[in-house]
Design a protein around this motif. Structure first.
Motif, mmCIF file in Angstrom:
data_model
loop_
_atom_site.group_PDB
_atom_site.id
_atom_site.type_symbol
_atom_site.label_atom_id
_atom_site.label_comp_id
_atom_site.label_asym_id
_atom_site.label_seq_id
_atom_site.Cartn_x
_atom_site.Cartn_y
_atom_site.Cartn_z
ATOM 1 N N VAL A 113 -30.371 45.426 -31.092
ATOM 2 C CA VAL A 113 -30.764 44.448 -32.149
ATOM 3 C C VAL A 113 -32.084 45.599 -31.580
ATOM 4 N N THR A 139 -35.371 37.895 -41.496
ATOM 5 C CA THR A 139 -34.934 36.753 -40.851
ATOM 6 C C THR A 139 -34.055 36.791 -39.582
ATOM 7 N N HIS A 140 -34.078 36.286 -38.987
ATOM 8 C CA HIS A 140 -32.845 36.296 -37.706
ATOM 9 C C HIS A 140 -31.715 36.502 -38.309
ATOM 10 N N ARG A 151 -26.750 35.080 -35.283
ATOM 11 C CA ARG A 151 -28.047 34.290 -35.621
ATOM 12 C C ARG A 151 -28.749 34.020 -33.969
ATOM 13 N N VAL A 154 -29.623 37.207 -32.058
ATOM 14 C CA VAL A 154 -29.993 37.603 -32.596
ATOM 15 C C VAL A 154 -31.566 36.803 -32.035
ATOM 16 N N THR A 155 -31.542 36.287 -32.075
ATOM 17 C CA THR A 155 -32.115 34.687 -31.493
ATOM 18 C C THR A 155 -33.283 35.164 -29.941
ATOM 19 N N ILE A 158 -33.986 38.702 -29.413
ATOM 20 C CA ILE A 158 -35.460 38.924 -29.572
ATOM 21 C C ILE A 158 -35.983 37.897 -28.707
#
Length: 188
Positions: A113, A139-140, A151, A154-155, A158
């Motif tokens: 990431v 978007t994620h 997703r 990744v969220t 982040i």
């Protein structure tokens, strides 16, 4: 010249190459299982098109309002000057694809990431008073598709990067890298 609004599919033809004049295009494909893959991005002065990919179900979608130039392959073939000019855009596309492959090979998702965001900063980052602003809003799920993860993961990452202060959102909700690598240089 063709104008397409954000979220539109770019019609791909095996006899044409597209050049982004303004905006950003997401390049992707669908797997046999129906999963989306993100294969790269094309920004201003970058090329893409079916002739540059042999990936089945290759697709291109605008991420912002775009002005695109469609150049027939025959015109490129007939014009050595045009072919020479397009070579640099094809080289950029190849470099980005190689960098994305290298990222997917990293074992730790956190490194993927962070590396992906750094790659975006190198290619498209805009200096601002807080660091480097990423003008493209992915978007994620887009990031997860590019990095072969979920997703949710990744969220979470982040969020960690924001907690560390390495990443923040500006007033327009664009990501800003507050501590970009010192070696980050724009390619254009």
């Amino acid at each position: 010249m063709v104008h397409l609004s954000s979220g539109r599919t770019v019609p791909l033809h095996n006899a044409c190459l597209w050049i982004v004049v303004r905006g950003m295009v997401r390049l992707g494909a669908l797997t046999e299982q129906g999963d989306e893959l993100m294969l790269g991005l094309a920004g201003p002065n970058e090329s893409f098109g079916e002739p540059l990919s042999n990936v089945p179900a290759f697709e291109a979608t605008t991420l912002s309002d775009c002005d695109l130039l469609c150049i027939p392959f025959q015109e490129i073939h007939d014009s050595p000057g045009l072919a020479k000019d397009l070579l640099s855009t094809v080289m950029l596309r190849q470099r980005q694809a190689t960098n994305l492959l290298a990222l997917v090979g990293l074992r730790r998702i956190e490194e993927r990431v962070r590396g992906f965001l750094e790659l975006l900063a190198v290619d498209y980052g805009q200096p601002c008073e807080l660091g480097l602003r990423l003008p493209v809003r992915l978007t994620h799920q887009d990031m997860a598709n590019a990095l072969s993860t979920t997703r949710v993961t990744v969220t979470r990452i982040i969020g960690q990067l924001k907690d560390e202060g390495w990443l923040l959102l500006d007033q327009q909700r664009h990501l800003v890298m507050t501590h970009p690598k010192q070696s980050v240089h724009r390619k254009h």
